[in-house]
Scaffold this active site. Structure first.
Site, PDB file in Angstrom:
ATOM      1  N   ASP A 121       0.864  -1.182   0.000  1.00  0.00           N
ATOM      2  CA  ASP A 121       0.000   0.000   0.000  1.00  0.00           C
ATOM      3  C   ASP A 121       0.904   1.236   0.000  1.00  0.00           C
ATOM      4  OD1 ASP A 121      -3.029   0.735   0.383  1.00  0.00           O
ATOM      5  OD2 ASP A 121      -1.901   2.153   1.616  1.00  0.00           O
ATOM      6  N   GLU A 123       2.328   5.039  -0.222  1.00  0.00           N
ATOM      7  CA  GLU A 123       1.969   6.424   0.066  1.00  0.00           C
ATOM      8  C   GLU A 123       2.649   7.286  -0.996  1.00  0.00           C
ATOM      9  OE1 GLU A 123      -0.335   7.333   2.260  1.00  0.00           O
ATOM     10  OE2 GLU A 123      -0.512   5.190   2.661  1.00  0.00           O
ATOM     11  N   ASP A 221      -2.689   1.471  -6.611  1.00  0.00           N
ATOM     12  CA  ASP A 221      -1.282   1.315  -6.234  1.00  0.00           C
ATOM     13  C   ASP A 221      -0.427   0.895  -7.424  1.00  0.00           C
ATOM     14  OD1 ASP A 221      -0.999   1.505  -3.075  1.00  0.00           O
ATOM     15  OD2 ASP A 221      -2.907   0.541  -3.532  1.00  0.00           O
TER      16      ASP A 221
END
Length: 336
Positions: A121, A123, A221
Site C-alpha cells: 500500500d 503512500e 497502487d
C-alpha cells in the site's frame, strides 16, 4: 493513502496464465462467481448433479433464516470467528459447511495455492483536492509478507522515497501520511528503493522456492502510482508487479456488499475489527489489509489474481483462469 472510487478495467478475452498452473483448492471469489440457490459456480467437483449440492443448498437456506445470535452460537460451536455483521457471519458459516461437504467427496490438497502474499500500500505525494494535473510520486514503499499456510505476518519491508518532480511535500501530504520533509530529504530515490525491494524479495526466495502474489487495496497502487513512478524514474514497469490481487474488489464480490462499503476502515468494521496503527501510514495500512486477507482466507475465499497491467492499461483477469504466481523479482531496465 485513500484511494478514490474505481472504474472497472477491461477484460482481455482469453487472458489467462499457462494451463500448467495449478488451480486453487477452495472457493474462488471473482466477479463472475455467483451463488444460485446456495450453489457456487466454482468447486473442486465437476458434476453439479451430485446430491452433495442439494445438501449444500438446503443448508444455505437454513442459514439464511438464522438470527445473528444463532449464527454466532453455531460459529462458536465450530470454534470459528464470531465477529462481523450478519451477512459476514452467514457467509462464514456457509463456507464452513460447504468446505466440509466437499472435502467428504474429494479431499482438498494443501499445495495448490500461493505460499505467500505480498501486501503493498504505497503512500504518494498529494495535494488537497488532488488537482488532475498533479503528478503523484511514491514516498513510502511498504511490503507485508503474509504466509498463507500459517496465516501469520512473517516479515515486513519499509523504505521511504525521495520525490523528484515535487521534492517539497505539501502540508496536506505531511498531515495525511505523517511523512515529514526531513524523512524524504534523507531517503533514496525510487530506483534504489526498488533495487532494495527486489533484493529483499530474492532473499526470501519468492518466485523461486516459494510461490507468491502481490495484493493491494484497489487498483490504484499498481495501475496509477507504480505506473506513474516508473515513468518519472525512467524505468520499465517491474514484471513481478504486473499482476495482483485487488482485495477491495474481491471483498465486495465475496461478501456481496456494494462498492461504497469496500474502503479499508469499513471492510475492517464489517468484519468486526478496528484499524490498528496510524491511518495512511503505508506500513500500517498494509498490515491492516493483511488482517482482512487473513479473515477472507479463513472465511473460505481463495484470494487470487484478478487484475493486471497490459501495455500500460489496467485489465481484469478472469476468475476462471488457472492459478499462477508472480515471477522471481528482477530490477527492470531503464527506458531509452
Amino acid at each position: 493513502m485513500e484511494k478514490p472510487e474505481e472504474t472497472g478495467p477491461r477484460v482481455i478475452p482469453g487472458d489467462a496464465p499457462p494451463p500448467a498452473a495449478r488451480p486453487p483448492a477452495g472457493q474462488h471469489c471473482g466477479a463472475s462467481d455467483r451463488e444460485a440457490n446456495g450453489k457456487s459456480s466454482t468447486t473442486p467437483l465437476n458434476d453439479f448433479s451430485d446430491p452433495v449440492y442439494k445438501e449444500i443448498a438446503m443448508t444455505n437456506g437454513y442459514i439464511n433464516r438464522m438470527t445473528r445470535d444463532e449464527l454466532r452460537s453455531k460459529l462458536a460451536e465450530f470454534k470459528l470467528d464470531t465477529r462481523g455483521v450478519k451477512d459476514v457471519l452467514k457467509k462464514r458459516l456457509k463456507n464452513y459447511y460447504k468446505k466440509q461437504k466437499l472435502m467428504q467427496k474429494e479431499p482438498l490438497t494443501g499445495d495448490s495455492y500461493y505460499d505467500y502474499i505480498c501486501v503493498v500500500d504505497f503512500e504518494a505525494t498529494c495535494e488537497e483536492g488532488n488537482p488532475p494535473e498533479f503528478v503523484h510520486e511514491i514516498i513510502e514503499f511498504p511490503i507485508v509478507l503474509l504466509n498463507t499456510r500459517t496465516l501469520e505476518i512473517e516479515d515486513t519491508f519499509q523504505q521511504y522515497v525521495k520525490p523528484e518532480i515535487n521534492p517539497k511535500l505539501s502540508n496536506f501530504c505531511i498531515n495525511l501520511t505523517g511523512i515529514t520533509q526531513d524523512i524524504v530529504d534523507k531517503a533514496d530515490p525510487f530506483p534504489q528503493v526498488l533495487r532494495n525491494v527486489v533484493e529483499w524479495m530474492r532473499q526470501r526466495e519468492l518466485g523461486t522456492k516459494y510461490s507468491y502474489s502481490m495484493l493491494t487495496d484497489g487498483s490504484w497502487d499498481m495501475s496509477k502510482f507504480l505506473h506513474i513512478q516508473c515513468r518519472v524514474s525512467r524505468i520499465k514497469y517491474p514484471a513481478f508487479a504486473k499482476k495482483w490481487i485487488n482485495i477491495r474488489k474481491l471483498y465486495g464480490n465475496f461478501y456481496k456488499v456494494p462498492r461504497n462499503q469496500t474502503k479499508l476502515t469499513i471492510m475492517l468494521e464489517k468484519l468486526g475489527m478496528n484499524y490498528d496503527g496510524r491511518p495512511h501510514s503505508g506500513l500500517d495500512d498494509s498490515r491492516n489489509i493483511a488482517r482482512i486477507a487473513v479473515r477472507m482466507l479463513q472465511d473460505g475465499c481463495d484470494l487470487r489474481v484478478n487484475e493486471r497491467m497490459h501495455a500500460g492499461q489496467l485489465m481484469t483477469v478472469s476468475s476462471s483462469a488457472p492459478l499462477e504466481g508472480a515471477p522471481a523479482p528482477q530490477m527492470p531496465r531503464y527506458r531509452n
